[in-house]
Write a protein that holds these residues in place. Sequence first.
Motif, mmCIF file in Angstrom:
data_model
loop_
_atom_site.group_PDB
_atom_site.id
_atom_site.type_symbol
_atom_site.label_atom_id
_atom_site.label_comp_id
_atom_site.label_asym_id
_atom_site.label_seq_id
_atom_site.Cartn_x
_atom_site.Cartn_y
_atom_site.Cartn_z
ATOM 1 N N SER A 78 44.214 33.734 38.871
ATOM 2 C CA SER A 78 44.013 33.945 37.435
ATOM 3 C C SER A 78 43.173 32.814 36.885
ATOM 4 C CB SER A 78 45.356 33.968 36.706
ATOM 5 O OG SER A 78 46.121 35.060 37.130
ATOM 6 N N ARG A 79 42.323 33.163 35.938
ATOM 7 C CA ARG A 79 41.513 32.153 35.255
ATOM 8 C C ARG A 79 41.303 32.614 33.822
ATOM 9 N NH1 ARG A 79 35.950 33.877 35.522
ATOM 10 N NH2 ARG A 79 35.747 35.613 36.981
ATOM 11 N N SER A 80 40.852 31.717 32.995
ATOM 12 C CA SER A 80 40.611 32.070 31.601
ATOM 13 C C SER A 80 39.370 31.343 31.097
ATOM 14 C CB SER A 80 41.825 31.711 30.736
ATOM 15 O OG SER A 80 42.041 30.321 30.749
ATOM 16 N N PHE A 81 38.790 31.898 30.043
ATOM 17 C CA PHE A 81 37.651 31.278 29.390
ATOM 18 C C PHE A 81 37.616 31.768 27.950
ATOM 19 C CE2 PHE A 81 36.138 35.168 31.317
ATOM 20 C CZ PHE A 81 35.378 35.759 30.321
ATOM 21 N N ASP A 82 36.848 31.091 27.125
ATOM 22 C CA ASP A 82 36.699 31.498 25.736
ATOM 23 C C ASP A 82 35.576 32.519 25.635
ATOM 24 O OD1 ASP A 82 38.714 29.836 24.784
ATOM 25 O OD2 ASP A 82 37.361 28.114 24.649
ATOM 26 N N GLY A 83 35.896 33.686 25.082
ATOM 27 C CA GLY A 83 34.920 34.766 24.936
ATOM 28 C C GLY A 83 33.937 34.485 23.820
ATOM 29 N N GLN A 84 32.963 35.367 23.667
ATOM 30 C CA GLN A 84 31.937 35.206 22.641
ATOM 31 C C GLN A 84 32.524 35.238 21.244
ATOM 32 O OE1 GLN A 84 29.084 38.264 23.471
ATOM 33 N NE2 GLN A 84 28.126 37.101 25.131
ATOM 34 N N ASP A 85 33.641 35.950 21.094
ATOM 35 C CA ASP A 85 34.280 36.025 19.781
ATOM 36 C C ASP A 85 35.258 34.879 19.548
ATOM 37 O OD1 ASP A 85 36.204 36.741 21.574
ATOM 38 O OD2 ASP A 85 36.689 38.665 20.639
ATOM 39 N N GLY A 86 35.330 33.916 20.480
ATOM 40 C CA GLY A 86 36.200 32.757 20.337
ATOM 41 C C GLY A 86 37.599 32.963 20.861
ATOM 42 N N ILE A 91 41.522 36.558 33.185
ATOM 43 C CA ILE A 91 41.069 37.421 34.276
ATOM 44 C C ILE A 91 41.930 37.146 35.505
ATOM 45 C CG2 ILE A 91 39.189 37.881 35.892
ATOM 46 C CD1 ILE A 91 37.245 37.262 33.676
ATOM 47 N N THR A 92 42.386 38.222 36.131
ATOM 48 C CA THR A 92 43.083 38.127 37.413
ATOM 49 C C THR A 92 42.241 38.880 38.425
ATOM 50 O OG1 THR A 92 45.234 38.041 36.331
ATOM 51 C CG2 THR A 92 45.219 38.629 38.658
ATOM 52 N N GLU A 93 41.935 38.233 39.544
ATOM 53 C CA GLU A 93 41.097 38.847 40.562
ATOM 54 C C GLU A 93 41.599 38.480 41.947
ATOM 55 O OE1 GLU A 93 37.226 37.371 39.592
ATOM 56 O OE2 GLU A 93 37.823 35.299 39.869
ATOM 57 N N VAL A 94 41.160 39.250 42.916
ATOM 58 C CA VAL A 94 41.494 38.984 44.308
ATOM 59 C C VAL A 94 40.411 38.079 44.880
ATOM 60 C CG1 VAL A 94 41.834 39.997 46.592
ATOM 61 C CG2 VAL A 94 42.637 41.211 44.558
ATOM 62 N N VAL A 95 40.807 36.931 45.372
ATOM 63 C CA VAL A 95 39.882 36.056 46.092
ATOM 64 C C VAL A 95 40.034 36.407 47.562
ATOM 65 C CG1 VAL A 95 39.230 33.694 46.637
ATOM 66 C CG2 VAL A 95 40.106 34.246 44.354
ATOM 67 N N ALA A 96 39.054 37.120 48.073
ATOM 68 C CA ALA A 96 39.136 37.618 49.442
ATOM 69 C C ALA A 96 38.787 36.504 50.427
ATOM 70 C CB ALA A 96 38.194 38.800 49.625
ATOM 71 N N GLU A 97 39.636 36.351 51.409
ATOM 72 C CA GLU A 97 39.382 35.395 52.478
ATOM 73 C C GLU A 97 38.880 36.098 53.726
ATOM 74 O OE1 GLU A 97 43.223 33.614 52.593
ATOM 75 O OE2 GLU A 97 42.932 32.613 50.666
ATOM 76 N N ASN A 98 39.100 37.420 53.775
ATOM 77 C CA ASN A 98 38.643 38.219 54.898
ATOM 78 C C ASN A 98 38.304 39.610 54.385
ATOM 79 O OD1 ASN A 98 38.059 39.130 57.457
ATOM 80 N ND2 ASN A 98 40.180 39.348 58.075
ATOM 81 N N VAL A 99 37.153 40.135 54.789
ATOM 82 C CA VAL A 99 36.738 41.482 54.424
ATOM 83 C C VAL A 99 36.404 42.220 55.715
ATOM 84 C CG1 VAL A 99 35.066 42.896 53.164
ATOM 85 C CG2 VAL A 99 35.813 40.717 52.205
ATOM 86 N N GLN A 100 37.110 43.316 55.945
ATOM 87 C CA GLN A 100 36.852 44.153 57.119
ATOM 88 C C GLN A 100 36.081 45.385 56.669
ATOM 89 O OE1 GLN A 100 37.844 43.621 60.429
ATOM 90 N NE2 GLN A 100 38.344 41.575 59.689
ATOM 91 N N PHE A 101 34.988 45.685 57.364
ATOM 92 C CA PHE A 101 34.189 46.864 57.057
ATOM 93 C C PHE A 101 34.782 48.028 57.832
ATOM 94 C CE2 PHE A 101 30.723 43.446 57.143
ATOM 95 C CZ PHE A 101 31.102 42.968 55.897
ATOM 96 N N LEU A 102 35.362 48.989 57.140
ATOM 97 C CA LEU A 102 36.095 50.073 57.788
ATOM 98 C C LEU A 102 35.260 51.319 58.026
ATOM 99 C CD1 LEU A 102 39.505 49.672 55.944
ATOM 100 C CD2 LEU A 102 38.771 48.696 58.132
ATOM 101 N N ASP A 103 34.106 51.419 57.409
ATOM 102 C CA ASP A 103 33.199 52.532 57.676
ATOM 103 C C ASP A 103 32.395 52.219 58.927
ATOM 104 O OD1 ASP A 103 33.788 54.200 55.543
ATOM 105 O OD2 ASP A 103 32.365 53.215 54.214
ATOM 106 N N THR A 104 32.032 53.271 59.665
ATOM 107 C CA THR A 104 31.126 53.046 60.777
ATOM 108 C C THR A 104 29.755 52.717 60.212
ATOM 109 O OG1 THR A 104 30.542 55.374 60.883
ATOM 110 C CG2 THR A 104 32.367 54.644 62.272
ATOM 111 N N ARG A 105 28.959 52.078 60.993
ATOM 112 C CA ARG A 105 27.644 51.661 60.524
ATOM 113 C C ARG A 105 26.820 52.849 60.033
ATOM 114 N NH1 ARG A 105 23.729 47.042 62.379
ATOM 115 N NH2 ARG A 105 23.752 46.450 60.786
ATOM 116 N N ASN A 106 26.904 53.974 60.734
ATOM 117 C CA ASN A 106 26.152 55.164 60.349
ATOM 118 C C ASN A 106 26.996 56.144 59.552
ATOM 119 O OD1 ASN A 106 23.847 54.267 61.668
ATOM 120 N ND2 ASN A 106 24.539 55.115 63.615
#
Length: 145
Positions: A78-86, A91-106
Amino acid sequence: MNNVNLIGRLTKDVDLRYTSNGVAVANFSIAVNRPFSNQQGNNDADFFNCVVWRRIAENTANYCKKGSQVGISGRLQSRSFDGQDGKKVYITEVVAENVQFLDTRNGNDNNKQKEQNKSDLQNNQSNSSNENGEPVDIDNDDLPF
């Protein structure tokens, strides 16, 4: 313990940028289907914003695009910041440490080819005829793809 594992599909192409120090950072979001159906019998999805750093960010941007299926392991942040309106924006997001590509290349190319073949067949339905020159009615349910 802060550990997240998700499998989903990218909702848009990966946004790859570089910090002022030259470190790669990629942002993307994935849609993850819920394991149950709603009252209408459809599966709803949850959408998660993700961020990934360095070489994994570059690989993800190079090999994945909208619709690609990925497996992600990482942590919530989680992080926060001041928006344009003050007002403070959280924001809560996933910080990925590993990403596996599950689709085949083609895999995506094959899907595009199947869609093109289906489109070609549907366009040719009006021009299809039997031995007597009479139009043949082909139902989409009769198609093998």
